[in-house]
Design a protein around this motif. Structure first.
Motif, PDB file in Angstrom:
ATOM      1  N   LEU A 100       0.847  -1.192   0.000  1.00 31.60           N
ATOM      2  CA  LEU A 100       0.000   0.000   0.000  1.00 31.60           C
ATOM      3  C   LEU A 100       0.881   1.240   0.000  1.00 31.60           C
ATOM      4  O   LEU A 100       1.810   1.353   0.797  1.00 31.60           O
ATOM      5  N   GLN A 129      -4.641   6.707  -1.483  1.00 31.55           N
ATOM      6  CA  GLN A 129      -4.071   5.371  -1.353  1.00 31.55           C
ATOM      7  C   GLN A 129      -4.102   4.612  -2.676  1.00 31.55           C
ATOM      8  O   GLN A 129      -5.054   4.756  -3.460  1.00 31.55           O
ATOM      9  N   ARG A 142      -3.212   0.511  -3.760  1.00 29.82           N
ATOM     10  CA  ARG A 142      -2.736  -0.814  -3.334  1.00 29.82           C
ATOM     11  C   ARG A 142      -2.350  -1.600  -4.576  1.00 29.82           C
ATOM     12  O   ARG A 142      -3.112  -1.680  -5.532  1.00 29.82           O
ATOM     13  N   LYS A 196      -9.391   5.915  -0.629  1.00 29.51           N
ATOM     14  CA  LYS A 196      -8.939   4.609  -0.159  1.00 29.51           C
ATOM     15  C   LYS A 196      -8.527   3.735  -1.335  1.00 29.51           C
ATOM     16  O   LYS A 196      -8.630   4.129  -2.498  1.00 29.51           O
ATOM     17  N   PRO A 220      -8.526  -0.603  -2.803  1.00 31.25           N
ATOM     18  CA  PRO A 220      -9.137  -1.923  -2.605  1.00 31.25           C
ATOM     19  C   PRO A 220      -8.392  -2.675  -1.511  1.00 31.25           C
ATOM     20  O   PRO A 220      -7.201  -2.435  -1.272  1.00 31.25           O
ATOM     21  N   ASP A 221      -9.061  -3.604  -0.836  1.00 31.60           N
ATOM     22  CA  ASP A 221      -8.414  -4.331   0.244  1.00 31.60           C
ATOM     23  C   ASP A 221      -7.365  -5.309  -0.296  1.00 31.60           C
ATOM     24  O   ASP A 221      -7.347  -5.643  -1.488  1.00 31.60           O
ATOM     25  N   THR A 222      -6.501  -5.749   0.589  1.00 31.04           N
ATOM     26  CA  THR A 222      -5.383  -6.613   0.206  1.00 31.04           C
ATOM     27  C   THR A 222      -5.851  -7.904  -0.454  1.00 31.04           C
ATOM     28  O   THR A 222      -5.281  -8.351  -1.462  1.00 31.04           O
ATOM     29  N   ASP A 223      -6.883  -8.529   0.084  1.00 30.46           N
ATOM     30  CA  ASP A 223      -7.363  -9.797  -0.445  1.00 30.46           C
ATOM     31  C   ASP A 223      -7.863  -9.654  -1.878  1.00 30.46           C
ATOM     32  O   ASP A 223      -7.587 -10.504  -2.732  1.00 30.46           O
ATOM     33  N   THR A 224      -8.583  -8.564  -2.140  1.00 26.33           N
ATOM     34  CA  THR A 224      -9.105  -8.329  -3.494  1.00 26.33           C
ATOM     35  C   THR A 224      -7.975  -8.179  -4.499  1.00 26.33           C
ATOM     36  O   THR A 224      -8.001  -8.776  -5.588  1.00 26.33           O
TER      37      THR A 224
END
Length: 222
Positions: free
Chosen positions: A160, A167, A169, A195, A197-201
């Motif tokens: 990130l 942000q 990622r 923001k 996207p989340d790490t898993d995505t």
């Protein structure tokens, strides 16, 4: 919405002249020159000497001789899922040697969501050279982990970054298959929430593209 800079995922490397003196020529090449030592060797021995000094012309066989078309390596459905709004055909990046190194990019801004995907191939001279390059790249990208069942070896990492409170990622997957390397770069940002996207995505998206890209490479195996 004010214009915002889009993240980047790519960054694009007197011969001396010898003068032969007349005296030297007379002693080494002229009529006063001593007979060559080779002339006193039996013919059979001279043949053996030449054979021992002649380098081998045989070359190591390579599993992959050329990189596949990167823009055709990922399914249309995958592009639509990972990079909404992007043209499925993608855009191939110019290369200094398209036979050995090829990259395709897809990117799009849909609403406030931005996504970028790169698929890169690099064909190397041998399995050993590819393995060395793979290890060096993995060492530079700490914090990730192995991806089982992908090529001969594979590694993924997600990071990130924040710039001007925005942000981004980014996930990177590096896979080796015999003498070739496959590198996937996948990143995203939300320009409304600032923001990412989340790490898993991001990680799952990069691995999904990597599996298809490695399969496309392996289909070229003769």
């Amino acid at each position: 919405m004010r214009s915002l800079p889009l993240p980047l995922a790519l960054t694009a490397r007197l011969s001396p002249v010898a003068v032969l003196a007349a005296a030297g020529w007379a002693l080494s090449s002229g009529p006063l020159a001593a007979p060559s030592a080779a002339q006193h060797k039996p013919a059979e021995e001279r043949t053996e000497t030449r054979s021992a000094s002649t380098p081998s012309t045989s070359t190591e066989s390579k599993t992959y001789a050329a990189a596949p078309a990167p823009c055709e390596s990922v399914a249309k459905e995958t592009i639509e899922s990972l990079v909404p709004g992007a043209r499925p055909a993608g855009k191939e990046i110019p290369s200094t040697d398209a036979k050995l190194r090829r990259t395709c990019s897809w990117n799009a801004l849909k609403g406030y969501d931005y996504r970028w995907l790169d698929v890169s191939y690099e064909v190397m001279a041998s399995d050993e050279a590819a393995e060395k390059s793979y290890r060096e790249q993995v060492e530079r990208k700490s914090g990730g982990g192995a991806v089982p069942g992908l090529g001969d070896s594979a590694y993924s990492v997600v990071n990130l970054t924040t710039e001007d409170k925005q942000q981004t990622r980014e996930g990177v997957v590096i896979a080796r298959a015999s003498n070739a390397l496959v590198t996937i770069t996948y990143n995203g940002s939300d320009f409304e929430s600032k923001k990412a996207p989340d790490t898993d995505t991001v990680n799952k998206g990069a691995i999904r593209a990597a599996k298809e890209a490695v399969a496309a490479l392996e289909s070229e195996k003769g």
